[in-house]
Design an enzyme around this catalytic site. Structure first.
Site: not given
Ligand code: PCA
Length: 136
Positions: A7-8, A10, A82
């Site tokens: 969700y972030g 990536l 992470e």
């Molecule tokens: N990356 C991971 C978790 C939070 C982030 O910045 C993601 O994209 O889900």
């Protein structure tokens, strides 16, 4: 093979997406866009504007993200990246598949990284449905 919901940073178009494309890290294949079945708080809480999902179902929004199929090597890379289990936990989450015509494609489970050891005042921060590093 394992499914992971991102969700972030990536996701496609976001700063850490190249890590998913780097075969030195393992294999990742985009499956579909999706949103969480439950609401979760997605907050942006630090100076460097990183997004954090808090594992508190019921508040916030149904969060938007992308599901990838990853191999064991990529899963281990992502855990490391992470800092799971020190900074993030990886748990299963229910996701509603989003089709291109915006119809629902049913519900699936995948892993998600949610932040642990956050500060109490994060619970009062604005919550977002969708993280995008390029927008305010
Ligand atoms: N990356 C991971 C978790 C939070 C982030 O910045 C993601 O994209 O889900």
């Amino acid at each position: 093979m394992t499914h992971v919901f991102l969700y972030g940073t990536l996701k496609k178009g976001q700063p850490n997406h190249p890590e998913l494309l780097n075969s030195d890290n393992g294999q990742a294949e985009f499956i579909t866009c999706a949103q969480t079945v439950d609401k979760y708080p997605l907050v942006i809480a630090t100076k460097d504007k990183y997004p954090f999902l808090l594992n508190l179902p019921g508040s916030g929004h149904r969060v938007y993200g992308e599901i990838y199929r990853v191999d064991q090597k990529m899963l281990e890379f992502l855990d490391d990246f992470e800092e799971c289990p020190d900074l993030y936990q990886r748990t299963s989450i229910q996701l509603e598949i989003l089709k291109e015509n915006e119809e629902s494609g049913g519900v699936e489970e995948a892993f998600v990284y949610s932040k642990i050891n956050y500060k109490a005042d994060w619970l009062h921060k604005p919550t977002y449905k969708r993280y995008d590093t390029n927008s305010d």
